[in-house]
Enzyme design. Structure first.
Site, PDB file in Angstrom:
ATOM      1  N   PRO A 193       1.902  59.989 -33.642  1.00  0.00           N
ATOM      2  CA  PRO A 193       3.030  60.292 -32.756  1.00  0.00           C
ATOM      3  C   PRO A 193       2.624  60.065 -31.296  1.00  0.00           C
ATOM      4  O   PRO A 193       2.012  60.917 -30.665  1.00  0.00           O
ATOM      5  CB  PRO A 193       3.295  61.778 -33.036  1.00  0.00           C
ATOM      6  CG  PRO A 193       1.993  62.313 -33.527  1.00  0.00           C
ATOM      7  CD  PRO A 193       1.260  61.201 -34.185  1.00  0.00           C
ATOM      8  N   ASP A 367      -2.142  60.520 -28.468  1.00  0.00           N
ATOM      9  CA  ASP A 367      -1.743  61.048 -29.773  1.00  0.00           C
ATOM     10  C   ASP A 367      -1.282  62.496 -29.600  1.00  0.00           C
ATOM     11  O   ASP A 367      -2.083  63.356 -29.223  1.00  0.00           O
ATOM     12  CB  ASP A 367      -2.970  60.959 -30.698  1.00  0.00           C
ATOM     13  CG  ASP A 367      -2.650  61.343 -32.126  1.00  0.00           C
ATOM     14  OD1 ASP A 367      -1.664  62.069 -32.343  1.00  0.00           O
ATOM     15  OD2 ASP A 367      -3.409  60.911 -33.019  1.00  0.00           O
ATOM     16  N   HIS A 368      -0.021  62.741 -29.903  1.00  0.00           N
ATOM     17  CA  HIS A 368       0.537  64.084 -29.708  1.00  0.00           C
ATOM     18  C   HIS A 368      -0.068  65.114 -30.666  1.00  0.00           C
ATOM     19  O   HIS A 368       0.082  66.323 -30.456  1.00  0.00           O
ATOM     20  CB  HIS A 368       2.057  64.044 -29.881  1.00  0.00           C
ATOM     21  CG  HIS A 368       2.799  64.600 -28.714  1.00  0.00           C
ATOM     22  ND1 HIS A 368       2.379  65.718 -28.024  1.00  0.00           N
ATOM     23  CD2 HIS A 368       3.943  64.197 -28.102  1.00  0.00           C
ATOM     24  CE1 HIS A 368       3.241  65.964 -27.047  1.00  0.00           C
ATOM     25  NE2 HIS A 368       4.182  65.059 -27.064  1.00  0.00           N
ATOM     26  N   ARG A 369      -0.751  64.676 -31.691  1.00  0.00           N
ATOM     27  CA  ARG A 369      -1.428  65.637 -32.576  1.00  0.00           C
ATOM     28  C   ARG A 369      -2.645  66.233 -31.895  1.00  0.00           C
ATOM     29  O   ARG A 369      -3.183  67.246 -32.348  1.00  0.00           O
ATOM     30  CB  ARG A 369      -1.868  64.939 -33.877  1.00  0.00           C
ATOM     31  CG  ARG A 369      -0.721  64.421 -34.731  1.00  0.00           C
ATOM     32  CD  ARG A 369      -1.238  63.594 -35.887  1.00  0.00           C
ATOM     33  NE  ARG A 369      -1.935  62.394 -35.417  1.00  0.00           N
ATOM     34  CZ  ARG A 369      -2.514  61.503 -36.212  1.00  0.00           C
ATOM     35  NH1 ARG A 369      -2.483  61.678 -37.527  1.00  0.00           N
ATOM     36  NH2 ARG A 369      -3.109  60.443 -35.716  1.00  0.00           N
ATOM     37  N   VAL A 370      -3.111  65.566 -30.845  1.00  0.00           N
ATOM     38  CA  VAL A 370      -4.352  65.982 -30.190  1.00  0.00           C
ATOM     39  C   VAL A 370      -4.088  66.556 -28.801  1.00  0.00           C
ATOM     40  O   VAL A 370      -4.737  67.510 -28.369  1.00  0.00           O
ATOM     41  CB  VAL A 370      -5.329  64.785 -30.069  1.00  0.00           C
ATOM     42  CG1 VAL A 370      -6.649  65.221 -29.450  1.00  0.00           C
ATOM     43  CG2 VAL A 370      -5.563  64.153 -31.433  1.00  0.00           C
TER      44      VAL A 370
END
Lengths: 393, 81
Positions: A193, A367-370
């Site tokens: 994402p 990365d929006h997960r990070v």
């Protein structure tokens, strides 16, 4: 078979440079494999004695296949499938810059280039240069007629054959390269994402500093603007570790050192983004030498497997005469990438007045997960501040 | 060194930097950037190669003057005389 990027799922063994019984040491080049990115030199990351070669020359095998076995320190080990290095040597030495050109001699007609356009492994190409052998006159016995080290050392000039008229001297098939890029970018867009943040950065101080530096340097040691910019990116990443690392399994692993991937365009299309190891610990001059060496080897052959597997962050720069900005796609397993647009003279507000200054638009894809946009914005702010004091880089 | 010698020297240097250009029919009077994919690293390498061949160090400030092969040959000619 090492994984040399998210886009690679198999490789062809082109050449063994070792045989059973040989002693090998950390960093030795032991094999050459052909991938969609061309011929890559495979390094070994242990010391020991070669016990067996498990894959024959010419075989195409999946990533993760054991290529060879070594006995090292009483333990049998498979030499490949090395994980990304979390802690490289603290004082990395930049690779000795490879002179980009042989000393040319003025001549009425420039001589043909030795072996350009011939499919050959990097070590074969290097050895041919040392021996002054024209690769186009050597019969290749490797996969798809590639010239191997053995061919060069044993064959020498054979029946002359015309070199193929291809723009890509390294034997890369442009269609394969394009497919590999498409696969990697599709995967990245599907799995990561992305978010984007941008900042316009004024480069007056950097441009002035560079002009003064280059005025005092011999032509061989001159810097391009990208060198101090890469150093500033590396230092900014030290302040924002959420952007520097790789996904391993189901989690992001931040790395203490910055292995800076640099997107390098290939002649005839396509690009590769190998790493400059330990960029955060290098001086700007060493970074420039490392970049020149890496660019040469990317375009002419001789990349090492670790340079493709280790990047923890990537920078892509559009260069001059190009677009103002770029929103780049992350190279998995990394978690962020920086895109630099063309540097242009643009209106800029300074002391409540309007002036014209050299400006670059820096765009971070992350990365929006990070991380989130605030983190990305903080990184860009650090970067902009560092570029205002280039003498401290 | 005659202009023809200089042109041969410059082309030799260029082909060392970008071997694939040997197959191209480059117009000497058109900007290289319009005819090739050369980037800033290539132009730096070209400046180094020309220096190695002729001993002439082209200051960075002069790079913008050197757009085409004719520009480079003319520039080197003035430096040699």
């Amino acid at each position: 078979m090492p994984s040399l990027g998210a886009d690679m799922d198999a490789g062809t063994l082109v050449e063994w440079l070792i045989k059973p019984g040989d002693d090998v040491h950390h960093g030795d080049i032991v094999a050459v494999v052909e991938t969609d990115k061309g011929a890559i030199e495979v390094e070994i990351f242990d010391d020991g004695t070669v016990k067996s070669l498990e894959v024959p020359v010419g075989a195409k095998v999946p990533v993760g296949t054991v290529l060879a076995r070594i006995d090292g320190k009483g333990e049998e080990k498979a030499p490949e499938a090395k994980p990304a290095r979390a802690a490289p040597p603290p004082e990395p030495q930049p690779p000795a810059p490879v002179p980009p050109v042989a000393k040319p001699k003025p001549a009425a007609k420039a001589p043909a280039h030795v072996g350009e356009g011939v499919r050959a492994s990097p070590v074969a190409r290097k050895r041919a240069q040392e021996l002054g052998i024209d690769l186009s006159g050597v019969e290749g016995t490797g996969p798809e007629g590639a010239v191997t080290l053995k061919d060069v050392e044993q064959g020498g000039p054979a029946a002359a054959k015309a070199p193929p008229k291809t723009a890509v001297a390294r034997g890369i098939k442009p269609a394969d390269m394009r497919k590999a890029i498409a696969a990697a970018m599709a995967r990245s867009n599907r799995e990561i994402p992305h978010y984007y943040v941008s900042l316009d950065i004024e480069l007056t101080a950097l441009s002035d500093w560079l002009a003064a530096e280059n005025g005092a340097r011999p032509v061989q040691d001159r810097l391009l603007l990208i060198a101090p910019m890469l150093k500033a990116v590396a230092l900014a990443l030290k302040e924002v570790p959420e952007l520097n690392g790789q996904w391993q399994g189901e989690r992001f692993v931040p790395m203490s050192d910055v292995h800076m991937g640099v997107a390098i365009a290939l002649r005839g299309g396509g690009l590769i983004a190998p790493a400059i190891h330990g960029a955060d610990q290098m001086r700007v001059g060493s970074l420039m030498a490392g970049l020149r060496d890496l660019t040469n080897r990317t375009r002419k052959g001789g990349l090492k497997s670790s340079e493709l597997s280790d990047p923890t962050f990537t920078v892509t720069s559009l260069g001059e005469d190009s677009a103002d900005s770029v929103s780049p796609i992350i190279f998995p397993p990394q978690a962020a990438i920086l895109g630099l647009g063309a540097i242009r003279r643009r209106p800029w507000v300074h002391d409540d007045g309007l002036v014209v200054r050299p400006i670059v638009t820096a765009t971070l894809g992350a990365d929006h997960r990070v991380s989130d946009g605030r983190t990305g914005g903080r990184f860009l702010r650090f970067l902009a501040d560092l570029l205002q004091e280039p003498s401290k880089l | 060194m005659t202009p023809d010698d200089l042109m041969a020297t410059v082309k030799h240097a260029l082909y060392d930097v970008a071997p694939e250009l040997e197959d191209e029919d480059l117009a000497a009077d058109r900007p290289l950037r319009d005819q090739t994919e050369l980037d800033s690293m290539d132009f730096l390498n070209l400046a180094i190669a020309i220096h190695d061949a002729t001993g002439i160090d082209i200051p960075e400030a002069d790079y913008p003057k050197l757009q085409s092969l004719d520009d480079i040959v003319g520039y080197l000619g003035t430096k040699l005389h």
